[in-house]
Design an enzyme around this catalytic site. Sequence first.
Site, mmCIF file in Angstrom:
data_model
loop_
_atom_site.group_PDB
_atom_site.id
_atom_site.type_symbol
_atom_site.label_atom_id
_atom_site.label_comp_id
_atom_site.label_asym_id
_atom_site.label_seq_id
_atom_site.Cartn_x
_atom_site.Cartn_y
_atom_site.Cartn_z
ATOM 1 N N TYR A 98 0.685 -1.146 -0.073
ATOM 2 C CA TYR A 98 -0.181 -0.133 0.030
ATOM 3 C C TYR A 98 0.721 1.090 0.003
ATOM 4 O O TYR A 98 0.375 2.330 -0.383
ATOM 5 C CB TYR A 98 -0.961 0.109 1.159
ATOM 6 C CG TYR A 98 -1.798 -0.820 0.933
ATOM 7 C CD1 TYR A 98 -3.337 -0.190 0.285
ATOM 8 C CD2 TYR A 98 -2.003 -2.215 1.534
ATOM 9 C CE1 TYR A 98 -4.563 -1.073 0.366
ATOM 10 C CE2 TYR A 98 -3.034 -3.176 1.153
ATOM 11 C CZ TYR A 98 -4.381 -2.613 0.615
ATOM 12 O OH TYR A 98 -5.525 -3.511 0.393
ATOM 13 N N GLU A 140 -8.102 -7.341 5.011
ATOM 14 C CA GLU A 140 -7.105 -8.623 4.726
ATOM 15 C C GLU A 140 -6.596 -9.328 5.684
ATOM 16 O O GLU A 140 -6.349 -10.598 5.663
ATOM 17 C CB GLU A 140 -6.168 -7.734 3.609
ATOM 18 C CG GLU A 140 -7.023 -7.283 2.302
ATOM 19 C CD GLU A 140 -6.005 -6.256 1.840
ATOM 20 O OE1 GLU A 140 -5.169 -5.918 1.686
ATOM 21 O OE2 GLU A 140 -6.893 -5.584 0.902
#
Length: 388
Positions: A98, A140
């Site tokens: 990310y 996640e």
Amino acid sequence: MLSPQSTEVVRATLPAVGGALGEITARFYAGMFAAHPELERDLFNRGNQAAGAQRRALAGAIAAYATMLVEHPEVRPGAMLARIAHKHVSLGVTEDQYKIVHQYLFAAIVDVLGEAVTPEVAAAWDEVYWLMAGELIALETRLYDASGALPGAIWTDYVVTSRTPQGSSALALTLRPADGSPAPAFAPGQYVSVAVHLPDGARQIRQYSLSAAPGAEGYRITVKRDGEVSQWLHSDARVGTVLALSRPCGDLTLAEGEEPLLLASAGIGVTPMVGMLDHLVRTGATRPTTVVHGDRSPADHAHAADLTTLVARLPAAELHRWYETDAPTTDRTGYVDLTDLPLPEGLRAYLCGPLPFMRAARATLLARGIPSGRIHYEVFGPDLWIAG
């Protein structure tokens, strides 16, 4: 929740940023892949990149999330985020990636919008990004924990145990863990990712629904001959071939209970429906089940025999089929039309197939008074539904 100051900045700049997201995401991927070619080669679907589908899906997701933050801050876009999170876990995406996305996405925003990106604007959109990223990372993490896998460590070797042609252009592969251990459990309707090394050295990953029920001997996936990985599986995945599979993922899962079901599919979208029906048969389900399928012709229909057999084994199930050509007298000619199909009250609907089919089916169901929260769908590839 977005801070009050950032909410006003995002609301004011959303038209400009949203209108430029197509160009922003194109430059984002170009910049990221130039610096990290291994991501394009080994993680992202390069077919979707070439067609522009991935960047349209990303733009749609960002715009939808930002709009909800400023217009409906009390509502969380749970379904959209869950679908993305499952896809990320099936690819082995980890939290550190990310940061890479953030770096190149914001470089692209500045590159496209220039001086319009003031420090206040940058800070507001940075907050949007990390709110969305934070929610996804949390989802996640829970998915990784539930699967018993460390983040990113999702791959297991499976051996192909059989190949069975399905229709004119599909192939069913059954697989078992190469080390002889039991395959991880999954929910009816889920999928696995398959990673293959192609002749040019790229490691490409694709998702395939599990087309047999939990409890069946090993896994079964059904692959339509369409795209470079699917072509490779058709030509090179022989009995004894070892393939890398992810843990099962996907949020299109069959709800337990006794409420009536509608399982509607078209083309290769039949695969999760076959898995769901197999589960209903194995568990002795008696709930009313309406099964709908559309295809080009009977010869093209993958798992046609399975669909007929499974529906016949359920005491309260009925099957309706539409074929564009060569429809038998017992079926209908043309595209699936749910307008006048008898449907029980209180049903829960599951849709899978090409996007135009699902949009039309969902619109018809909504017009018939079925709440949107009871209509579920699965998209193969990038989710372009939210992209418009």
